[in-house]
Write a protein that holds these residues in place. Structure first.
Motif, short mmCIF file in Angstrom:
data_model
loop_
_atom_site.label_atom_id
_atom_site.label_comp_id
_atom_site.label_asym_id
_atom_site.label_seq_id
_atom_site.Cartn_x
_atom_site.Cartn_y
_atom_site.Cartn_z
N TYR A 1 -15.63 -55.84 -96.25
CA TYR A 1 -14.57 -56.84 -96.22
C TYR A 1 -13.90 -56.99 -97.60
N ARG A 2 -14.06 -55.98 -98.44
CA ARG A 2 -13.64 -56.07 -99.84
C ARG A 2 -12.14 -56.27 -100.02
N HIS A 3 -11.34 -55.88 -99.02
CA HIS A 3 -9.89 -55.98 -99.17
C HIS A 3 -9.39 -57.42 -99.02
N TYR A 4 -10.19 -58.29 -98.41
CA TYR A 4 -9.74 -59.68 -98.26
C TYR A 4 -10.87 -60.67 -98.55
N LEU A 5 -11.85 -60.24 -99.33
CA LEU A 5 -12.95 -61.10 -99.74
C LEU A 5 -13.11 -61.03 -101.24
N ARG A 6 -13.29 -62.20 -101.85
CA ARG A 6 -13.53 -62.27 -103.29
C ARG A 6 -14.81 -63.08 -103.52
N MET A 7 -15.60 -62.63 -104.49
CA MET A 7 -16.83 -63.33 -104.83
C MET A 7 -16.70 -63.97 -106.21
N PHE A 8 -17.27 -65.16 -106.34
CA PHE A 8 -17.17 -65.92 -107.58
C PHE A 8 -18.54 -66.51 -107.92
N THR A 9 -18.82 -66.52 -109.21
CA THR A 9 -20.06 -67.14 -109.68
C THR A 9 -19.77 -68.44 -110.41
N HIS A 10 -18.51 -68.81 -110.48
CA HIS A 10 -18.15 -70.06 -111.14
C HIS A 10 -17.09 -70.77 -110.30
#
Length: 260
Positions: free
Chosen positions: A144-153
């Motif tokens: 799902y990398r084209h419409y998913l973003r991961m954040f640690t903050h």
């Protein structure tokens, strides 16, 4: 089934389907709604002392996105819905089947919910995963990398969310500029709300280096001007929309400019 509505219908609709809804799936975030602040968010709150302080409740995040209920805003009131389980999230997606949904989740709950949502619902525009370690979620998130973003903050997540909503508002505002309705203020409202979101995101994104937590950010991020440059200026999108919303005033201004 996602409802497909024409631009002309949208311009007349009381419930504008272009208005965003943020569905936040996170058991710990839901606990905060009951005045129980998760330790990780409490730690963050204690570390960040530079204004603006981070909003953590759904009401505070709604206010951040909507502003102060200004009449120019596209969305007012509460736009963040909290779900504590994947099934609760699915019900909310179905409830808002005619709206543009931005889906935020913890990593653990997202690993179950996002694959299901990706194959069953088509009105979810973007996924945002808030986690402690991106590496722990690469395997399930990769498709799902084209419409998913991961954040640690959480600041980075909120800034990206606001900017994504802004881009959507600008895109839709542009599409309404060509609608044959010379007195419509719809494009102007979308562009002004986008301008607000861009400015607010830049404000939120700035952290005084003297109060920045250790190892949080290793580089300076200048304010993003790309979309503000499109919106502002004599021939910017806001000026074009103002000419449509106030044709007589635009005519008078042009007449004054051509006088010897």
């Amino acid at each position: 089934m996602v409802k497909i509505l024409s631009v002309s219908y949208i311009l007349m609709a009381d419930q504008d389907p272009q208005k965003p809804i943020v569905i936040w799936l996170d058991g710990t975030f839901a606990e905060y709604e009951s005045n129980v602040l998760p330790p990780t968010q409490q730690k963050f709150q204690n570390e960040i002392t530079a204004p603006p302080s981070l909003p953590l409740s759904s009401e505070a995040i709604s206010h951040l996105i909507c502003g102060d209920n200004h009449p120019d805003r596209i969305t007012v009131g509460k736009v963040v819905e909290i779900a504590s389980t994947p099934n609760d999230a699915y019900k909310l997606i179905e409830k808002y089947c005619d709206r543009k949904i931005y889906f935020v989740s913890s990593g653990s709950l997202g690993s179950t919910a996002i694959p299901y949502i990706g194959t069953h619902y088509y009105n979810v525009l973007s996924f945002y995963v808030f986690c402690h370690s991106k590496a722990s979620h690469v395997n399930w998130a990769f498709p799902y990398r084209h419409y998913l973003r991961m954040f640690t903050h959480p600041i980075d997540l909120l800034v990206r969310l606001m900017r994504d909503i802004s881009v959507h508002f600008i895109s839709f505002g542009k599409s309404t500029l060509t609608v044959p309705n010379t007195h419509s203020n719809i494009p102007l409202r979308y562009f002004r709300h986008a301008e607000y979101l861009e400015n607010k995101a830049n404000e939120l994104d700035y952290i005084d280096p003297q109060t920045m937590p250790p190892n949080y950010r290793t580089f300076d991020r200048p304010p993003r001007q790309t979309y503000l440059n499109q919106l502002q200026g004599n021939n910017g999108l806001i000026s074009q929309a103002e000419a449509i919303a106030n044709p007589q005033q635009n005519y008078d201004n042009n007449a004054m400019d051509t006088q010897p």
